[in-house]
Write a protein that holds these residues in place. Sequence first.
Motif, PDB file in Angstrom:
ATOM      1  N   GLN A  30      35.342 -78.790  -3.225  1.00  0.00           N
ATOM      2  CA  GLN A  30      35.347 -77.354  -2.950  1.00  0.00           C
ATOM      3  C   GLN A  30      34.253 -76.981  -1.948  1.00  0.00           C
ATOM      4  O   GLN A  30      34.468 -76.177  -1.037  1.00  0.00           O
ATOM      5  N   GLU A  33      35.352 -78.116   1.467  1.00  0.00           N
ATOM      6  CA  GLU A  33      36.360 -77.223   2.036  1.00  0.00           C
ATOM      7  C   GLU A  33      35.715 -75.934   2.545  1.00  0.00           C
ATOM      8  O   GLU A  33      36.071 -75.427   3.618  1.00  0.00           O
ATOM      9  N   GLN A  37      35.674 -74.656   6.393  1.00  0.00           N
ATOM     10  CA  GLN A  37      36.184 -73.326   6.722  1.00  0.00           C
ATOM     11  C   GLN A  37      35.129 -72.516   7.465  1.00  0.00           C
ATOM     12  O   GLN A  37      35.428 -71.793   8.416  1.00  0.00           O
TER      13      GLN A  37
END
Length: 286
Positions: A30, A33, A37
């Motif tokens: 997580q 990611e 991003q």
Amino acid sequence: VQAANVNTLKKQIAEQNLGARERELQVALQKQEKYQQAVQDVTLKMERTQSKLARTYPSSLGDLDKQLKDYKEALCDIESIREDIARVRERGRQIVEMSDPEGYNTMQATLSMLTDRVDNLQALADAKGKQLQSAVKDKEKHEISMTAYKKHLKDLEDWVEEMKIRQAATPLPTDSVQSLKQYLHDNQTLQEDLNNRLQQVSDLAVQCDALCERETPSNAEKLRSQLTNLQTQLGNLKLAAIEKQGPIRSAIKESEKRHKEMEDHEDKGKKLQDWITDTKQLAMVP
């Protein structure tokens, strides 16, 4: 029984360890990611900011206003991007804590790339600022030229209106040859004035073309239409003045003819009076 309990305990511990490891991996994934991003968001913001700064020299006053607005926004964007990079760095640090040396090197390379790009954006913004300063000075010169142009145009328009009123209020004189000749002289002077002002309109047309290059299409069309209308009115005045010449000259000839006839008549009358006087005097001689 004890052996079975031990095995069961080992199995439970292994399952717990596996679950903890899975949760760690999930948390790490997580974070990875979110980091990716964040990098992508910063990159897109940089591209948008660069597009605001990469435009060529302003082609019109409207374009200048748009570019000044984009420039101010770009400066704010650059500050925001620097803050975004700091957050990316923090997210990357959290990932590195549970990553390997290769991951650390990759993160450093990414951060270095982002830092270089924002520095390039700042340099681009500095150059754009100088370009826009020059464009603003050009705008000020344009406004000064436009003010002078409009004043000259207004002076000519006022003169045309004055001449139209004067011509309409000045009928052809019929009282004397001298008045008619003065009227003809005034008409010829008017034509000379009209020629002079038509030349001024030609000079203004050159100025108008230069000014229109910096104006919006609608404003440029308005300027050209106003000048064309003035030129048309001057042309109509000149045509009317030329058409008056014939009747004025004819009126002068007719007036001179009448004066000549009157003079001849008066001369004949005087001669007749002189003859009568002479005849009476002869008759009175003894």
